[in-house]
Motif scaffolding. Structure first.
Motif, PDB file in Angstrom:
ATOM      1  N   UNK A  58       0.815  -1.225   0.000  1.00 51.16           N
ATOM      2  CA  UNK A  58       0.000   0.000   0.000  1.00 51.16           C
ATOM      3  C   UNK A  58       0.845   1.269   0.000  1.00 51.16           C
ATOM      4  N   UNK A  59       2.138   1.133   0.064  1.00 48.43           N
ATOM      5  CA  UNK A  59       2.994   2.323   0.084  1.00 48.43           C
ATOM      6  C   UNK A  59       2.879   3.064  -1.241  1.00 48.43           C
ATOM      7  N   UNK A  60       2.818   4.372  -1.150  1.00 45.39           N
ATOM      8  CA  UNK A  60       2.613   5.202  -2.328  1.00 45.39           C
ATOM      9  C   UNK A  60       1.177   5.663  -2.475  1.00 45.39           C
ATOM     10  N   UNK A  61       0.249   5.001  -1.771  1.00 41.27           N
ATOM     11  CA  UNK A  61      -1.144   5.441  -1.766  1.00 41.27           C
ATOM     12  C   UNK A  61      -1.336   6.488  -0.686  1.00 41.27           C
ATOM     13  N   UNK A 105      -8.455   2.203   4.096  1.00 41.90           N
ATOM     14  CA  UNK A 105      -9.577   1.405   3.613  1.00 41.90           C
ATOM     15  C   UNK A 105      -9.131   0.025   3.140  1.00 41.90           C
ATOM     16  N   UNK A 106      -7.993  -0.026   2.472  1.00 45.60           N
ATOM     17  CA  UNK A 106      -7.521  -1.310   1.954  1.00 45.60           C
ATOM     18  C   UNK A 106      -7.134  -2.260   3.090  1.00 45.60           C
ATOM     19  N   UNK A 107      -6.409  -1.747   4.068  1.00 39.75           N
ATOM     20  CA  UNK A 107      -5.952  -2.599   5.167  1.00 39.75           C
ATOM     21  C   UNK A 107      -7.095  -2.988   6.099  1.00 39.75           C
ATOM     22  N   UNK A 108      -7.917  -2.015   6.441  1.00 37.53           N
ATOM     23  CA  UNK A 108      -9.043  -2.317   7.330  1.00 37.53           C
ATOM     24  C   UNK A 108     -10.059  -3.226   6.631  1.00 37.53           C
ATOM     25  N   UNK A 109     -10.261  -3.012   5.333  1.00 39.41           N
ATOM     26  CA  UNK A 109     -11.180  -3.878   4.598  1.00 39.41           C
ATOM     27  C   UNK A 109     -10.713  -5.316   4.559  1.00 39.41           C
ATOM     28  N   UNK A 148     -12.495  -9.639  11.547  1.00 37.20           N
ATOM     29  CA  UNK A 148     -12.002  -8.896  12.702  1.00 37.20           C
ATOM     30  C   UNK A 148     -12.952  -7.742  13.030  1.00 37.20           C
ATOM     31  N   UNK A 149     -13.174  -7.492  14.316  1.00 34.07           N
ATOM     32  CA  UNK A 149     -14.070  -6.399  14.700  1.00 34.07           C
ATOM     33  C   UNK A 149     -13.552  -5.054  14.203  1.00 34.07           C
ATOM     34  N   UNK A 150     -14.465  -4.133  13.967  1.00 28.95           N
ATOM     35  CA  UNK A 150     -14.098  -2.835  13.415  1.00 28.95           C
ATOM     36  C   UNK A 150     -13.134  -2.075  14.313  1.00 28.95           C
ATOM     37  N   UNK A 151     -13.407  -2.071  15.620  1.00 26.92           N
ATOM     38  CA  UNK A 151     -12.530  -1.346  16.542  1.00 26.92           C
ATOM     39  C   UNK A 151     -11.113  -1.890  16.545  1.00 26.92           C
ATOM     40  N   UNK A 152     -10.981  -3.204  16.554  1.00 24.15           N
ATOM     41  CA  UNK A 152      -9.655  -3.818  16.533  1.00 24.15           C
ATOM     42  C   UNK A 152      -8.948  -3.526  15.215  1.00 24.15           C
ATOM     43  N   UNK A 153      -9.675  -3.631  14.119  1.00 25.77           N
ATOM     44  CA  UNK A 153      -9.073  -3.381  12.809  1.00 25.77           C
ATOM     45  C   UNK A 153      -8.537  -1.963  12.719  1.00 25.77           C
ATOM     46  N   UNK A 154      -9.326  -0.988  13.173  1.00 27.07           N
ATOM     47  CA  UNK A 154      -8.895   0.404  13.119  1.00 27.07           C
ATOM     48  C   UNK A 154      -7.663   0.634  13.986  1.00 27.07           C
TER      49      UNK A 154
END
Length: 222
Positions: free
Chosen positions: A174-177, A184-188, A195-201
């Protein structure tokens, strides 16, 4: 002197070769004739459904046992998966229940062990979180209590540690984005694995901060 008699001569045996008796030709081997004597389980060939029906048309219990053994030889199955397979092959329900109960009694069907092995394998191999693992086990017909016991093998610390490993492996691509697209890419990716939203963030934000990204307002953009 008395006259001598000429010596009696015997005819010589004929020098012509003797005719050998003809051998009767062997009947050709039928293609359907087994050459090894191996008995195949139904399902080893494309005509598996027909073979299963011909196995013992008068004994559906024998057919049911053969079907279950063949499926269990390939990989572990839940009781529901085997029940669905028997129903598809038109095994009477009462016969299927009797055979499946017998398989449970002798330990050939064990949904609890199946669920535990599934959680361990899918978490280690695919990085799936408890929510995704529970969803998969439900589709395989595992009872809710057994699902709960199986996913409890994964505590929050282990789950978060796996989430960090997943993000670390994906981070370089994802480097360069810009920051929001990386988020969005990593959390998605984590969300798709359950994985739960809070943990992902939290995990993604900490990974971006370690690379020097400004994470102010990241909660709102997520």
């Amino acid at each position: 002197m008395p006259a001598t008699r000429p010596a009696r001569t015997t005819p010589r045996a004929s020098r012509l070769p003797r005719a050998r008796p003809r051998r009767r030709p062997r009947p050709p081997r039928s293609r359907a004739e087994p050459v090894t004597g191996r008995t195949e389980w139904p399902g080893d060939s494309p005509d598996s459904s027909r073979a299963e029906k011909e196995l013992s048309p008068q004994d559906p219990a024998e057919r049911a046992r053969a079907i279950c053994l063949r499926l269990l030889t390939g990989s572990p199955r839940t009781r529901k998966q085997l029940a669905d397979a028997l129903r598809k092959r038109e095994i009477p329900d009462e016969v299927a229940e009797e055979v499946l109960s017998r398989f449970e009694d002798v330990g050939l069907i064990d949904d609890a062990a199946f669920a535990g092995a599934w959680v361990e394998s899918r978490h280690h191999g695919r990085g799936l979180a408890r929510r995704a693992l529970a969803r998969e086990l439900r589709t395989k017909g595992v009872e809710p209590t057994l699902i709960q016991e199986a996913v409890e093998q994964l505590d929050s610390e282990r789950e978060e540690a796996t989430a960090r490993e997943l993000v670390d492996r994906k981070l370089r691509s994802t480097r360069g984005l810009d920051r929001d697209r990386r988020l969005r890419r990593l959390a998605g990716m984590l969300a798709r694995k359950g994985y739960p939203e809070g943990m992902a963030l939290r995990v993604v934000r900490q990974a971006l901060e370690a690379e020097g990204e400004d994470t102010d307002g990241l909660d709102e953009s997520f």
